[in-house]
Design a protein around this motif. Structure first.
Motif, PDB file in Angstrom:
ATOM      1  N   GLN A  29      31.650  40.244  44.544  1.00  0.00           N
ATOM      2  CA  GLN A  29      32.499  41.435  43.597  1.00  0.00           C
ATOM      3  C   GLN A  29      33.501  40.619  42.875  1.00  0.00           C
ATOM      4  OE1 GLN A  29      32.383  45.616  45.284  1.00  0.00           O
ATOM      5  NE2 GLN A  29      32.596  44.381  47.229  1.00  0.00           N
ATOM      6  N   ILE A  30      34.297  39.995  43.647  1.00  0.00           N
ATOM      7  CA  ILE A  30      35.666  39.393  43.290  1.00  0.00           C
ATOM      8  C   ILE A  30      35.290  38.388  42.188  1.00  0.00           C
ATOM      9  CG2 ILE A  30      37.657  37.786  43.768  1.00  0.00           C
ATOM     10  CD1 ILE A  30      37.704  38.852  46.605  1.00  0.00           C
ATOM     11  N   PHE A  31      34.261  37.479  42.141  1.00  0.00           N
ATOM     12  CA  PHE A  31      33.823  36.529  41.115  1.00  0.00           C
ATOM     13  C   PHE A  31      33.281  37.606  39.771  1.00  0.00           C
ATOM     14  CE2 PHE A  31      33.416  34.204  44.936  1.00  0.00           C
ATOM     15  CZ  PHE A  31      34.646  33.134  44.485  1.00  0.00           C
ATOM     16  N   GLU A  32      32.602  38.461  40.059  1.00  0.00           N
ATOM     17  CA  GLU A  32      32.064  39.435  39.102  1.00  0.00           C
ATOM     18  C   GLU A  32      33.194  40.180  38.116  1.00  0.00           C
ATOM     19  OE1 GLU A  32      29.620  42.196  40.700  1.00  0.00           O
ATOM     20  OE2 GLU A  32      28.138  40.796  41.498  1.00  0.00           O
ATOM     21  N   HIS A  33      34.359  40.280  38.857  1.00  0.00           N
ATOM     22  CA  HIS A  33      35.411  40.952  38.106  1.00  0.00           C
ATOM     23  C   HIS A  33      36.726  39.977  37.663  1.00  0.00           C
ATOM     24  CE1 HIS A  33      33.398  44.109  40.245  1.00  0.00           C
ATOM     25  NE2 HIS A  33      33.342  44.777  39.055  1.00  0.00           N
ATOM     26  N   GLN A  34      36.286  38.708  37.867  1.00  0.00           N
ATOM     27  CA  GLN A  34      37.447  37.806  37.513  1.00  0.00           C
ATOM     28  C   GLN A  34      37.448  37.619  36.267  1.00  0.00           C
ATOM     29  OE1 GLN A  34      35.570  33.950  38.771  1.00  0.00           O
ATOM     30  NE2 GLN A  34      37.400  34.043  39.684  1.00  0.00           N
ATOM     31  N   GLU A  35      38.827  37.285  35.715  1.00  0.00           N
ATOM     32  CA  GLU A  35      39.125  36.900  34.265  1.00  0.00           C
ATOM     33  C   GLU A  35      38.384  35.584  33.901  1.00  0.00           C
ATOM     34  OE1 GLU A  35      40.729  39.025  32.149  1.00  0.00           O
ATOM     35  OE2 GLU A  35      41.144  40.357  33.704  1.00  0.00           O
ATOM     36  N   GLU A  36      38.101  35.372  32.657  1.00  0.00           N
ATOM     37  CA  GLU A  36      37.454  34.108  31.929  1.00  0.00           C
ATOM     38  C   GLU A  36      38.054  32.948  32.307  1.00  0.00           C
ATOM     39  OE1 GLU A  36      33.964  32.577  30.872  1.00  0.00           O
ATOM     40  OE2 GLU A  36      34.276  34.873  30.946  1.00  0.00           O
ATOM     41  N   ASP A  37      39.504  32.855  32.207  1.00  0.00           N
ATOM     42  CA  ASP A  37      40.139  31.749  32.524  1.00  0.00           C
ATOM     43  C   ASP A  37      40.043  31.431  34.072  1.00  0.00           C
ATOM     44  OD1 ASP A  37      41.878  33.909  33.045  1.00  0.00           O
ATOM     45  OD2 ASP A  37      43.503  32.841  32.357  1.00  0.00           O
ATOM     46  N   GLU A  38      39.814  32.246  34.973  1.00  0.00           N
ATOM     47  CA  GLU A  38      39.599  32.049  36.699  1.00  0.00           C
ATOM     48  C   GLU A  38      38.530  31.696  37.004  1.00  0.00           C
ATOM     49  OE1 GLU A  38      40.715  36.186  37.281  1.00  0.00           O
ATOM     50  OE2 GLU A  38      42.465  35.495  38.445  1.00  0.00           O
ATOM     51  N   LYS A  39      37.574  31.653  36.278  1.00  0.00           N
ATOM     52  CA  LYS A  39      36.251  31.295  36.611  1.00  0.00           C
ATOM     53  C   LYS A  39      36.200  29.816  36.990  1.00  0.00           C
ATOM     54  CE  LYS A  39      33.420  34.597  34.261  1.00  0.00           C
ATOM     55  NZ  LYS A  39      33.518  35.568  35.141  1.00  0.00           N
ATOM     56  N   GLY A  40      35.720  29.360  37.964  1.00  0.00           N
ATOM     57  CA  GLY A  40      35.558  27.829  38.464  1.00  0.00           C
ATOM     58  C   GLY A  40      36.736  27.611  39.378  1.00  0.00           C
ATOM     59  N   THR A  41      37.398  28.775  39.575  1.00  0.00           N
ATOM     60  CA  THR A  41      38.858  28.263  40.467  1.00  0.00           C
ATOM     61  C   THR A  41      38.432  28.115  41.839  1.00  0.00           C
ATOM     62  OG1 THR A  41      40.260  29.761  38.788  1.00  0.00           O
ATOM     63  CG2 THR A  41      41.301  29.027  41.058  1.00  0.00           C
ATOM     64  N   TYR A  42      37.503  28.906  42.441  1.00  0.00           N
ATOM     65  CA  TYR A  42      37.297  28.650  43.786  1.00  0.00           C
ATOM     66  C   TYR A  42      35.936  28.133  44.198  1.00  0.00           C
ATOM     67  CZ  TYR A  42      40.918  32.234  43.926  1.00  0.00           C
ATOM     68  OH  TYR A  42      42.040  32.646  43.799  1.00  0.00           O
ATOM     69  N   PRO A  43      35.663  27.444  45.200  1.00  0.00           N
ATOM     70  CA  PRO A  43      34.680  26.520  45.562  1.00  0.00           C
ATOM     71  C   PRO A  43      33.406  27.294  46.088  1.00  0.00           C
ATOM     72  CG  PRO A  43      36.142  26.434  47.442  1.00  0.00           C
ATOM     73  CD  PRO A  43      36.704  27.103  46.214  1.00  0.00           C
ATOM     74  N   ASP A  44      33.628  28.723  46.337  1.00  0.00           N
ATOM     75  CA  ASP A  44      32.466  29.580  46.554  1.00  0.00           C
ATOM     76  C   ASP A  44      31.865  30.433  45.928  1.00  0.00           C
ATOM     77  OD1 ASP A  44      35.054  30.564  46.940  1.00  0.00           O
ATOM     78  OD2 ASP A  44      34.438  32.289  47.994  1.00  0.00           O
ATOM     79  N   GLU A  45      32.282  30.053  44.594  1.00  0.00           N
ATOM     80  CA  GLU A  45      31.418  31.005  43.461  1.00  0.00           C
ATOM     81  C   GLU A  45      29.982  30.691  43.611  1.00  0.00           C
ATOM     82  OE1 GLU A  45      32.733  31.247  39.481  1.00  0.00           O
ATOM     83  OE2 GLU A  45      34.994  30.421  39.970  1.00  0.00           O
ATOM     84  N   PRO A  46      28.856  31.745  43.518  1.00  0.00           N
ATOM     85  CA  PRO A  46      29.316  33.253  42.979  1.00  0.00           C
ATOM     86  C   PRO A  46      29.658  34.208  44.240  1.00  0.00           C
ATOM     87  CG  PRO A  46      27.159  32.673  43.237  1.00  0.00           C
ATOM     88  CD  PRO A  46      27.614  31.573  43.612  1.00  0.00           C
ATOM     89  N   GLY A  47      29.916  33.916  45.366  1.00  0.00           N
ATOM     90  CA  GLY A  47      30.182  34.677  46.300  1.00  0.00           C
ATOM     91  C   GLY A  47      28.963  34.868  47.463  1.00  0.00           C
ATOM     92  N   VAL A  48      29.229  35.393  48.479  1.00  0.00           N
ATOM     93  CA  VAL A  48      28.228  35.974  49.492  1.00  0.00           C
ATOM     94  C   VAL A  48      28.179  37.405  49.773  1.00  0.00           C
ATOM     95  CG1 VAL A  48      27.700  35.458  52.052  1.00  0.00           C
ATOM     96  CG2 VAL A  48      28.614  33.643  50.470  1.00  0.00           C
ATOM     97  N   ARG A  49      27.040  37.920  49.883  1.00  0.00           N
ATOM     98  CA  ARG A  49      26.867  39.354  50.520  1.00  0.00           C
ATOM     99  C   ARG A  49      26.165  39.099  51.773  1.00  0.00           C
ATOM    100  NH1 ARG A  49      23.253  43.717  50.923  1.00  0.00           N
ATOM    101  NH2 ARG A  49      24.116  45.824  50.442  1.00  0.00           N
ATOM    102  N   LYS A  50      26.734  39.647  52.785  1.00  0.00           N
ATOM    103  CA  LYS A  50      26.198  39.399  54.443  1.00  0.00           C
ATOM    104  C   LYS A  50      26.843  40.158  55.453  1.00  0.00           C
ATOM    105  CE  LYS A  50      25.277  34.937  54.732  1.00  0.00           C
ATOM    106  NZ  LYS A  50      24.497  33.845  55.213  1.00  0.00           N
ATOM    107  N   ALA A  51      25.882  40.466  56.358  1.00  0.00           N
ATOM    108  CA  ALA A  51      26.313  41.104  57.412  1.00  0.00           C
ATOM    109  C   ALA A  51      26.444  40.156  58.781  1.00  0.00           C
ATOM    110  CB  ALA A  51      25.514  42.284  57.905  1.00  0.00           C
ATOM    111  N   PHE A  52      27.659  40.054  59.536  1.00  0.00           N
ATOM    112  CA  PHE A  52      27.865  39.121  60.592  1.00  0.00           C
ATOM    113  C   PHE A  52      27.805  39.985  61.958  1.00  0.00           C
ATOM    114  CE2 PHE A  52      29.517  37.446  56.809  1.00  0.00           C
ATOM    115  CZ  PHE A  52      29.314  36.116  56.855  1.00  0.00           C
ATOM    116  N   ILE A  53      27.079  39.613  62.667  1.00  0.00           N
ATOM    117  CA  ILE A  53      26.903  40.186  64.083  1.00  0.00           C
ATOM    118  C   ILE A  53      27.102  39.284  65.164  1.00  0.00           C
ATOM    119  CG2 ILE A  53      25.303  41.340  65.741  1.00  0.00           C
ATOM    120  CD1 ILE A  53      23.618  42.178  63.379  1.00  0.00           C
TER     121      ILE A  53
END
Length: 192
Positions: free
Chosen positions: A64-88
């Motif tokens: 969600q964070i990467f979907e809503h970031q500004e164009e100039d912020e793209k590629g800033t973080y190594p974990d793009e496009p992100g993760v959707r997950k449950a942790f038990i």
């Protein structure tokens, strides 16, 4: 089903959570409800203690964070496009990398955001929704969200990382949250 989120001051938020057995009743529904609650509250992570369950379960969706970031912020973080997950039953194996600051907030502590220092990456041992064991490393924003939610299952809150003076300055706002004097646009319940 959208579940109420417990407000700051609820004892469950300060309690170390217990492991979940594989026969935990309606676990799949609970996980689905937690994702629905998280999205309805505009969150990117939600831990079971925040819905008044003292179990080692949290969900995240850093995409969600990467979907809503500004164009100039793209590629800033190594974990793009992100993760959707449950942790038990997650356990941190290691924290690595340089600590960096990011402005964090919490659904249980609405209207308060503060800069928190956390390590760049986290390695977790956890179970997925089918109770398969995984050991996996995460970095960037995803790592930060995981560390924040992991703190919840350990009875810790992001405000615990603040300097004592800063916490003292926030005490009035924290008291208002615990008394229900702060309005939010999602379902919230007070400490019991």
């Amino acid at each position: 089903m959208i579940l109420p989120i417990v407000a700051y001051g609820a004892p469950v938020l300060r309690k170390a959570a217990r492991d979940i057995p594989s026969d935990y009743p309606d676990l799949q529904k609970l996980i689905a409800d937690m994702f629905e609650t998280m999205y309805a509250s505009n969150g990117v992570g939600l831990a079971a203690p925040q819905i008044n369950r003292d179990i080692r379960l949290f969900v995240i969706d850093s995409a969600q964070i990467f979907e809503h970031q500004e164009e100039d912020e793209k590629g800033t973080y190594p974990d793009e496009p992100g993760v959707r997950k449950a942790f038990i039953n997650a356990r941190i194996v290691s924290l690595e990398g340089e600590e960096w600051s990011y402005n964090e907030g919490c659904l249980s502590i609405p209207r308060i955001r503060e800069d928190v220092m956390r390590p760049q990456s986290v390695t977790l041992e956890y179970m997925d929704e089918q109770f398969n064991v995984h050991v996996e490393s995460f970095s960037g924003i995803t790592s930060r969200i995981i560390q924040h939610e992991y703190d919840h299952i350990e009875g810790k809150l992001f405000i615990d990382y603040l300097k004592p003076l800063k916490r003292k300055m926030l005490q009035g706002k924290l008291n208002d949250i615990s008394k229900g004097k702060v309005r939010v646009d999602y379902k919230m319940t007070l400490a019991k």
